[in-house]
Motif scaffolding. Sequence first.
Motif: not given
Length: 358
Positions: A18, A21-22, A37, A39-40, A42-44, A46-47
């Motif tokens: 946790d 991730l911050e 990697t 998580v990054a 998935l964030r891309e 989503g955007r």
Amino acid sequence: MGVPGRFSRERNEVERFDRALEPFPVARDGEFADELTVVAVLRELGRAGAPDPATRERIHAEIAGRLGQPVVRRRWRPRAPDLVAAGIALVLGLAGLTLLLSKNAVPGSALYEVKRAGEATSLVLTFGEEAQGRKHLEFAAGRVAELGRMTDASPAAYRTALDDFGADVRAGATQLTATATGGGDHGQLAGLKAWAHDQSGRLAAEQARVPLDLTAVRGLLTRVQERTTALGSRLDCYEITTGRSDELGLLPARGECRRQPSSAASTPGPAPSPVAPPATETAPPATGPSSPSDPDLAVPTAPTPKPTGGTAPPQVFAPPIPTPITPTSPRLPTPTSSPPPLLSLPPLLPGLPPIVIG
């Protein structure tokens, strides 16, 4: 109580992931490199799939417009058959409850008329003149019982009870005497007489509590007893009633009681004695091949008139009476006897045929 070591280690790893991730300005070591990697990426994604500002404004305006409109709710509307069924059930329920409450009602109370209406309905649903007559007597006995439960009632209430009692007595006596005389039932008339005697005694016991004179009502019961006695004495007569009626039913006939023809005809009388025929001269028997030997079977003949002068009148003979034929039972066919067996003898001399007997 301490946490077991395995659960403690798993919790520490979750907390460290946790924190990884911050956002942190200092570069980290290779711990959770693969997970970070993913998580990054998935964030891309989503955007990249997020709606543009115009789409956001349109969705926001549509949601706000729908929230401002009132919510339309469909109201249940009963149909006509449902209303009719509910109304019938309500009426039947109220009628049954009212009849139950009026079971012990007495004359003068508010539910007494409802009680009388229920008795009239019960009488309509009773089939048969005898059953209806007994139902009337049952209602009349109920009026006498109500006199004992009436307290502080007005004279008009007592008068109503006595009037209803007299009406039921007249109707019951009319129907029961009609069925008794039609079927010759002595027991039914005896039962009606006993009932009238019992009710007269009950009324005499209530005389002290009733503010009215019960002489007329008891006189009606006395007339019922006299009527049943008179009709019962003529049930075996040919003429039972006069054919006329009054308030108590059929009037009994008066005069001599003649037995019914059916009973007189069924009584065997003395057999008529045979009358011997007058002695007459018989003609000489005719000669023939055969003549009956029984004198009862002889053919009667008319007497021969004696000539008085002049031409003798021709003789007149009665037609012969045929001999009665006595019926006999049918004869069964006699079994035929089998032929006797053949008897063969050898020839007496050589060259001759054998001798066959049979």
